[in-house]
Write an enzyme that holds these catalytic residues in place. Structure first.
Site, PDB file in Angstrom:
ATOM      1  N   SER A  52     -37.720 -32.087 -38.160  1.00 22.57           N
ATOM      2  CA  SER A  52     -37.570 -32.775 -36.871  1.00 22.57           C
ATOM      3  C   SER A  52     -38.527 -32.303 -35.793  1.00 22.57           C
ATOM      4  O   SER A  52     -38.746 -33.017 -34.807  1.00 22.57           O
ATOM      5  CB  SER A  52     -36.132 -32.634 -36.358  1.00 22.57           C
ATOM      6  OG  SER A  52     -35.849 -31.299 -35.982  1.00 22.57           O
ATOM      7  N   LYS A 121     -34.856 -28.193 -30.567  1.00 23.95           N
ATOM      8  CA  LYS A 121     -35.465 -29.404 -30.021  1.00 23.95           C
ATOM      9  C   LYS A 121     -36.289 -29.052 -28.785  1.00 23.95           C
ATOM     10  O   LYS A 121     -36.247 -27.923 -28.285  1.00 23.95           O
ATOM     11  CB  LYS A 121     -34.394 -30.440 -29.622  1.00 23.95           C
ATOM     12  CG  LYS A 121     -33.447 -30.849 -30.727  1.00 23.95           C
ATOM     13  CD  LYS A 121     -34.125 -31.625 -31.835  1.00 23.95           C
ATOM     14  CE  LYS A 121     -33.124 -32.012 -32.935  1.00 23.95           C
ATOM     15  NZ  LYS A 121     -33.800 -32.570 -34.128  1.00 23.95           N
TER      16      LYS A 121
END
Length: 240
Positions: A52, A121
């Site tokens: 990701s 993230k």
């Protein structure tokens, strides 16, 4: 007298060995203590389990995280942060749990945390920001300012910085996060139906990733892309 004299070298040798072992034990204990204190208060190590955050972070990379963020130093737009799953973000995993020895090393900070309850993230919006996508050129905007994001990966055939549209205002004390690999990241966009509505409370943030320390051929400092967010804070101030 001759026997006493002959025993002296042996006693001296035993004393020397015992002294060495004593010093070695002290060094090991101090090393573990220092590592534990660093892990508890300052720096913690994590590994990257998914795609990701590619290409910034790849699978099995190791990162060091500054735990002074956000408790002492405020979190900033562009920071790569590690946070505890707010609930429902992570899918169940079938990977083998760490051994007892590995768990011990992780607990004292001598090995990267491989537990599957943390998420990595990039912060796109902080409290009070309006984050939306996409503008006419397919870019994410923050407070109306379009972002030039050199770090993102967009899969072949796509031109937009996000596969879905969104328009949110970040609550105070929370952040909006997205993965750099935009079409392979289950981030704030895809968790808006969860209780937290996709926002990550700052209280859940473990810290800011500041260096990629493994593998050695990818050793690098993880800088914040300041230029990407130029004008965003000013736009926020004028809109208030």
């Amino acid at each position: 007298m001759r026997e006493a004299a002959s025993d002296a070298p042996r006693r001296g040798a035993r004393s020397g060995i015992l002294g060495f072992l004593r010093d070695l034990v002290i060094i090991v204990v101090v090393a573990f203590l220092v590592s534990f204190l660093l892990k508890t208060f300052l720096v913690r190590s994590f590994y990257i389990p998914s795609q990701s955050m590619e290409q910034t972070l790849k699978v099995d990379d190791r990162i060091l995280v500054n735990q002074l963020v956000p408790k002492v130093v405020s979190v900033k737009r562009g920071d790569i942060v590690v946070f505890k799953d707010p609930g429902g973000w992570l899918l169940p995993t079938s990977t083998n749990p760490p051994t007892s020895f590995e768990s011990f090393l992780q607990s004292v900070g001598l090995a990267a945390d491989t537990s599957h309850e943390y998420v990595v993230k990039r912060v796109i919006g902080v409290g009070g920001d309006r984050v939306a996508c996409c503008d006419a050129e397919g870019r994410v905007t923050v407070n109306g300012v379009p972002l030039d994001e050199p770090y993102i990966v967009i899969q072949e055939g796509e031109t937009r910085a996000s596969g879905i549209d969104f328009d949110v205002t970040v609550p105070e004390g929370s952040v909006w996060v997205m993965g750099d690999n935009r079409y392979q990241s289950k981030d704030s966009r895809y968790n808006q139906e969860q209780p937290g509505k996709g926002f990550v409370p700052e209280d859940e943030i473990v810290g800011r990733a500041f260096v990629r320390n493994w593998p050695l051929d990818r050793l690098t400092w993880l800088d914040r892309p300041e230029s990407t967010f130029t004008g965003v804070e000013q736009a926020k101030a004028t809109s208030e």
